[in-house]
Design a protein around this motif. Structure first.
Motif, PDB file in Angstrom:
ATOM      1  N   ALA B 284       0.846  -1.214   0.000  1.00 57.36           N
ATOM      2  CA  ALA B 284       0.000   0.000   0.000  1.00 57.36           C
ATOM      3  C   ALA B 284       0.870   1.249   0.000  1.00 57.36           C
ATOM      4  O   ALA B 284       0.612   2.207  -0.748  1.00 57.36           O
ATOM      5  N   ILE B 285       1.919   1.225   0.818  1.00 59.33           N
ATOM      6  CA  ILE B 285       2.839   2.373   0.875  1.00 59.33           C
ATOM      7  C   ILE B 285       3.581   2.522  -0.450  1.00 59.33           C
ATOM      8  O   ILE B 285       3.732   3.627  -0.979  1.00 59.33           O
ATOM      9  N   LYS B 286       3.993   1.368  -1.007  1.00 63.47           N
ATOM     10  CA  LYS B 286       4.717   1.404  -2.275  1.00 63.47           C
ATOM     11  C   LYS B 286       3.824   1.971  -3.387  1.00 63.47           C
ATOM     12  O   LYS B 286       4.273   2.770  -4.218  1.00 63.47           O
ATOM     13  N   SER B 287       2.562   1.569  -3.396  1.00 67.04           N
ATOM     14  CA  SER B 287       1.622   2.069  -4.416  1.00 67.04           C
ATOM     15  C   SER B 287       1.449   3.578  -4.298  1.00 67.04           C
ATOM     16  O   SER B 287       1.418   4.285  -5.312  1.00 67.04           O
ATOM     17  N   ALA B 288       1.317   4.064  -3.057  1.00 65.24           N
ATOM     18  CA  ALA B 288       1.153   5.507  -2.838  1.00 65.24           C
ATOM     19  C   ALA B 288       2.397   6.266  -3.298  1.00 65.24           C
ATOM     20  O   ALA B 288       2.292   7.322  -3.934  1.00 65.24           O
ATOM     21  N   LYS B 289       3.568   5.705  -2.994  1.00 67.43           N
ATOM     22  CA  LYS B 289       4.827   6.354  -3.409  1.00 67.43           C
ATOM     23  C   LYS B 289       4.943   6.378  -4.935  1.00 67.43           C
ATOM     24  O   LYS B 289       5.376   7.372  -5.521  1.00 67.43           O
ATOM     25  N   ASN B 290       4.545   5.265  -5.568  1.00 67.51           N
ATOM     26  CA  ASN B 290       4.593   5.199  -7.034  1.00 67.51           C
ATOM     27  C   ASN B 290       3.660   6.228  -7.663  1.00 67.51           C
ATOM     28  O   ASN B 290       4.020   6.874  -8.644  1.00 67.51           O
ATOM     29  N   LEU B 291       2.462   6.367  -7.085  1.00 70.92           N
ATOM     30  CA  LEU B 291       1.505   7.335  -7.629  1.00 70.92           C
ATOM     31  C   LEU B 291       2.048   8.759  -7.461  1.00 70.92           C
ATOM     32  O   LEU B 291       1.949   9.581  -8.386  1.00 70.92           O
ATOM     33  N   PHE B 292       2.628   9.037  -6.297  1.00 68.09           N
ATOM     34  CA  PHE B 292       3.197  10.374  -6.047  1.00 68.09           C
ATOM     35  C   PHE B 292       4.279  10.689  -7.093  1.00 68.09           C
ATOM     36  O   PHE B 292       4.276  11.773  -7.695  1.00 68.09           O
ATOM     37  N   ALA B 293       5.167   9.724  -7.323  1.00 66.72           N
ATOM     38  CA  ALA B 293       6.250   9.930  -8.296  1.00 66.72           C
ATOM     39  C   ALA B 293       5.682  10.081  -9.707  1.00 66.72           C
ATOM     40  O   ALA B 293       6.088  10.967 -10.464  1.00 66.72           O
ATOM     41  N   PHE B 294       4.709   9.231 -10.064  1.00 66.98           N
ATOM     42  CA  PHE B 294       4.151   9.304 -11.424  1.00 66.98           C
ATOM     43  C   PHE B 294       3.377  10.606 -11.632  1.00 66.98           C
ATOM     44  O   PHE B 294       3.398  11.163 -12.734  1.00 66.98           O
ATOM     45  N   SER B 295       2.697  11.077 -10.581  1.00 64.30           N
ATOM     46  CA  SER B 295       1.918  12.316 -10.736  1.00 64.30           C
ATOM     47  C   SER B 295       2.846  13.492 -11.072  1.00 64.30           C
ATOM     48  O   SER B 295       2.484  14.346 -11.884  1.00 64.30           O
ATOM     49  N   LEU B 296       4.023  13.512 -10.479  1.00 63.23           N
ATOM     50  CA  LEU B 296       4.998  14.566 -10.801  1.00 63.23           C
ATOM     51  C   LEU B 296       5.433  14.465 -12.262  1.00 63.23           C
ATOM     52  O   LEU B 296       5.457  15.453 -12.986  1.00 63.23           O
ATOM     53  N   LEU B 297       5.729  13.225 -12.666  1.00 62.06           N
ATOM     54  CA  LEU B 297       6.143  12.978 -14.050  1.00 62.06           C
ATOM     55  C   LEU B 297       5.019  13.366 -15.019  1.00 62.06           C
ATOM     56  O   LEU B 297       5.267  13.987 -16.064  1.00 62.06           O
ATOM     57  N   TYR B 298       3.793  13.025 -14.652  1.00 65.54           N
ATOM     58  CA  TYR B 298       2.623  13.304 -15.496  1.00 65.54           C
ATOM     59  C   TYR B 298       2.519  14.800 -15.805  1.00 65.54           C
ATOM     60  O   TYR B 298       2.432  15.206 -16.957  1.00 65.54           O
ATOM     61  N   LEU B 299       2.560  15.607 -14.753  1.00 61.99           N
ATOM     62  CA  LEU B 299       2.394  17.060 -14.949  1.00 61.99           C
ATOM     63  C   LEU B 299       3.570  17.655 -15.728  1.00 61.99           C
ATOM     64  O   LEU B 299       3.367  18.486 -16.626  1.00 61.99           O
ATOM     65  N   MET B 300       4.779  17.205 -15.382  1.00 64.88           N
ATOM     66  CA  MET B 300       5.957  17.732 -16.069  1.00 64.88           C
ATOM     67  C   MET B 300       5.913  17.402 -17.562  1.00 64.88           C
ATOM     68  O   MET B 300       6.147  18.266 -18.407  1.00 64.88           O
ATOM     69  N   LEU B 301       5.568  16.153 -17.890  1.00 64.97           N
ATOM     70  CA  LEU B 301       5.538  15.748 -19.299  1.00 64.97           C
ATOM     71  C   LEU B 301       4.429  16.467 -20.057  1.00 64.97           C
ATOM     72  O   LEU B 301       4.624  16.921 -21.184  1.00 64.97           O
ATOM     73  N   LEU B 302       3.259  16.590 -19.427  1.00 67.02           N
ATOM     74  CA  LEU B 302       2.125  17.256 -20.079  1.00 67.02           C
ATOM     75  C   LEU B 302       2.476  18.701 -20.441  1.00 67.02           C
ATOM     76  O   LEU B 302       2.263  19.154 -21.564  1.00 67.02           O
ATOM     77  N   PHE B 303       3.050  19.410 -19.481  1.00 62.89           N
ATOM     78  CA  PHE B 303       3.385  20.817 -19.723  1.00 62.89           C
ATOM     79  C   PHE B 303       4.601  20.941 -20.650  1.00 62.89           C
ATOM     80  O   PHE B 303       4.695  21.899 -21.406  1.00 62.89           O
ATOM     81  N   THR B 304       5.527  19.973 -20.570  1.00 63.17           N
ATOM     82  CA  THR B 304       6.669  19.997 -21.499  1.00 63.17           C
ATOM     83  C   THR B 304       6.179  19.840 -22.935  1.00 63.17           C
ATOM     84  O   THR B 304       6.640  20.536 -23.848  1.00 63.17           O
ATOM     85  N   LEU B 305       5.220  18.925 -23.128  1.00 54.06           N
ATOM     86  CA  LEU B 305       4.666  18.716 -24.467  1.00 54.06           C
ATOM     87  C   LEU B 305       4.015  19.989 -24.993  1.00 54.06           C
ATOM     88  O   LEU B 305       4.200  20.373 -26.149  1.00 54.06           O
ATOM     89  N   LEU B 306       3.244  20.641 -24.147  1.00 51.57           N
ATOM     90  CA  LEU B 306       2.604  21.911 -24.552  1.00 51.57           C
ATOM     91  C   LEU B 306       3.661  22.948 -24.919  1.00 51.57           C
ATOM     92  O   LEU B 306       3.529  23.668 -25.912  1.00 51.57           O
ATOM     93  N   LEU B 307       4.704  22.999 -24.081  1.00 55.76           N
ATOM     94  CA  LEU B 307       5.779  23.981 -24.298  1.00 55.76           C
ATOM     95  C   LEU B 307       6.482  23.728 -25.635  1.00 55.76           C
ATOM     96  O   LEU B 307       6.663  24.659 -26.435  1.00 55.76           O
ATOM     97  N   VAL B 308       6.837  22.461 -25.877  1.00 56.84           N
ATOM     98  CA  VAL B 308       7.566  22.118 -27.105  1.00 56.84           C
ATOM     99  C   VAL B 308       6.689  22.384 -28.322  1.00 56.84           C
ATOM    100  O   VAL B 308       7.117  23.007 -29.295  1.00 56.84           O
ATOM    101  N   GLU B 309       5.439  21.932 -28.246  1.00 54.55           N
ATOM    102  CA  GLU B 309       4.529  22.096 -29.385  1.00 54.55           C
ATOM    103  C   GLU B 309       4.327  23.566 -29.736  1.00 54.55           C
ATOM    104  O   GLU B 309       4.421  23.955 -30.901  1.00 54.55           O
ATOM    105  N   HIS B 310       4.085  24.389 -28.733  1.00 52.36           N
ATOM    106  CA  HIS B 310       3.853  25.813 -28.999  1.00 52.36           C
ATOM    107  C   HIS B 310       5.140  26.549 -29.371  1.00 52.36           C
ATOM    108  O   HIS B 310       5.085  27.506 -30.131  1.00 52.36           O
TER     109      HIS B 310
END
Lengths: 58, 326
Positions: B284-310
Motif C-alpha cells: 500500500a505504501i509502495k503504491s502511494a509512493k509510485n503514484l506520487f512519483a508518477f503524478s509529478l512525471l505526469y504534470l511535467m511531461l504534459l506541460f513539457t509537451l505543450l511547451l515544445v509544441e507551442h
C-alpha cells in the motif's frame, strides 16, 4: 584643558569569522539586486520605446 | 575643543546576543530556502508554459521579467507560509530543519522578507509588464497565504482541494502577461493543475500521515479515513486525465500532445487504481509512493509537451525575426 575620560558600555557582540563571512555574502547579494533593478527598468523602458528611442523631437 | 578619551567596553549581554544571533546566523542559502525553491521550480515552469501558449507577442526580455516576478511572488508566498507555520514546522520531521524552526532566521525577518518580495514582485510586474497580470499575482499571494495557509489548512480536510488553486494560477498569470486577460485556454491550464493537486498530495499524505497528525493538520486520510481518500484519489485521477486531453479536444494543442496526454492519463488512472486496490501493508505504501512519483512525471511531461509544441508553432508558424524582436 583637562582630559576627560569617559567609559561607555556598549551592548554589542563580536561576530565570529563565519558570521562575518555570512554577513558579507548577504551584503553582496543585496548590492547585486540593487544594481540589477535599475538595469532591468532601463532595459525594459528602452524595449517599450522601441524605435521611438531615437525620436528627439521634443 | 575638549580632548576626550573614549574607552569602549563591549559587553556581551543576553539581550544583545538575542538581538544579533538570529540576524547573523543566516546565510544567503537560508533566505533562498525560505522561498521554497522546489515549489518555485514548478511555478516557473508552468508559468513559462502559460506565457508560451498565449496568443500574441511579448518581447523575450519582458517575458523573462514576467517569469522572474511570478517566481519571486511564489517565493514570497512560500516565505510568508513558513513565517506563519514556523511553530507547526518544528513539530514535523519533514520541516523541523527549515530556517525559522531551526533558529537560523527569526520570524520577524522572514515576515519582512516575504512582505518586501510580495510588494516588490507585484509592483515590478505591473510597472514593466501589465497591471492585470500584477493584480492576478497579488491575488495568488493573498490566496495562498491567507485563504489556504491561515484559513483552510488548519480547518478542513478539503484544504488541499480548494487551496490547490493557488498552485494552479501561475500558468494563468504567465498567459495574462502576454494577453492581459483570461481565456478558456488559460482556464484549462489552471484546471489541469487544480484537478491534479488532490491526487498528488493525498498520495503523499497516505505515507506520511503521522507527520500531519502530530501537527494537528486535518488532512483527508486522518479525518475521513484512508479508504475514503483512496476513492477520492481515483475520482480526481479520472477528472485530471480528462482535463489533460481537453487542450487537444478544444483545438488548443496538436495530435502529438493529445495522444501523449491520453497515454499519460491512462497511466495516472492505472497508478491510482493500484492505490485504491492495495490498502494494507508495504505494498500500500509502495503504491502511494509510485503514484506520487508518477503524478509529478505526469504534470511535467504534459506541460513539457505543450511547451515544445507551442515553441515549434512560434518558431515556424510565425516569423522568427518578429519573435526575437530584431
Amino acid at each position: 584643558m583637562s582630559i576627560e575620560t569617559e567609559k561607555y558600555i556598549l551592548d554589542a557582540v563580536t561576530l565570529t569569522d563565519a558570521q562575518q563571512k555570512m554577513r558579507r555574502r548577504r551584503n553582496i547579494a543585496i548590492a547585486l539586486i540593487l544594481a540589477a533593478l535599475p538595469i532591468m527598468f532601463f532595459a525594459s523602458t528602452i524595449i517599450r520605446l522601441g524605435a521611438n528611442v531615437a525620436d528627439r523631437t521634443f | 575643543m575638549s580632548d576626550m578619551n573614549v574607552e569602549i567596553d563591549t559587553k556581551q549581554t543576553s539581550h544583545g546576543l538575542n538581538a544579533m544571533v538570529g540576524e547573523d546566523m543566516a546565510d544567503i542559502r537560508d533566505y533562498f530556502e525560505l522561498l521554497k525553491p522546489s515549489v518555485m521550480r514548478l511555478v516557473v515552469f508552468t508559468a513559462l508554459v502559460g506565457l508560451v501558449v498565449a496568443p500574441g507577442y511579448i518581447h523575450p526580455f519582458n517575458g523573462f521579467i514576467s517569469i522572474l516576478c511570478i517566481a519571486i511572488g511564489a517565493g514570497a508566498s512560500g516565505c510568508l507560509n513558513m513565517w506563519y507555520e514556523h511553530k507547526l514546522d518544528a513539530l514535523m520531521s519533514r520541516t523541523k530543519n527549515r530556517p525559522i524552526p531551526s533558529g537560523r532566521i527569526t520570524p520577524d525577518q522572514a515576515l519582512t522578507f516575504g512582505l518586501i518580495l510580495s510588494v516588490g514582485s507585484v509592483a515590478m510586474l505591473g510597472t514593466l509588464v501589465n497591471w492585470f497580470a500584477a493584480g492576478f499575482l497579488a491575488f495568488t499571494i493573498f490566496y495562498y497565504v491567507v485563504v489556504y495557509t491561515m484559513w483552510l489548512k488548519p480547518r478542513t480536510p478539503l484544504n488541499i482541494v480548494i487551496g490547490g488553486a493557488s498552485g494552479a494560477f501561475p500558468p494563468m498569470i504567465g498567459y495574462a502577461s502576454v494577453t492581459g486577460d483570461v481565456s478558456i485556454e488559460s482556464l484549462l491550464l489552471f484546471l489541469i493543475i487544480f484537478m491534479w493537486t488532490p491526487a498528488h498530495f493525498w498520495a503523499l499524505n497516505l505515507y506520511i500521515k503521522r507527520d500531519y497528525e502530530n501537527a494537528n493538520i486535518p488532512m483527508m486520510p486522518s479525518v475521513r479515513g484512508e479508504a475514503h481518500t483512496r476513492k477520492q484519489i481515483l475520482a480526481y485521477a479520472y477528472i485530471t486525465a480528462i482535463c489533460g486531453i481537453m487542450p487537444s479536444v478544444l483545438g488548443f494543442a496538436g495530435v502529438i500532445y493529445g495522444v501523449s496526454a491520453l497515454v499519460l492519463g491512462v497511466g495516472f488512472i492505472y497508478f491510482s487504481h493500484l492505490v485504491y486496490k492495495h490498502d494494507k501493508g508495504a505494498i500500500a505504501i509502495k503504491s502511494a509512493k509510485n503514484l506520487f512519483a508518477f503524478s509529478l512525471l505526469y504534470l511535467m511531461l504534459l506541460f513539457t509537451l505543450l511547451l515544445v509544441e507551442h515553441s515549434f508553432n512560434i518558431l515556424f508558424t510565425f516569423n522568427i525575426i518578429q519573435f526575437l524582436g530584431v
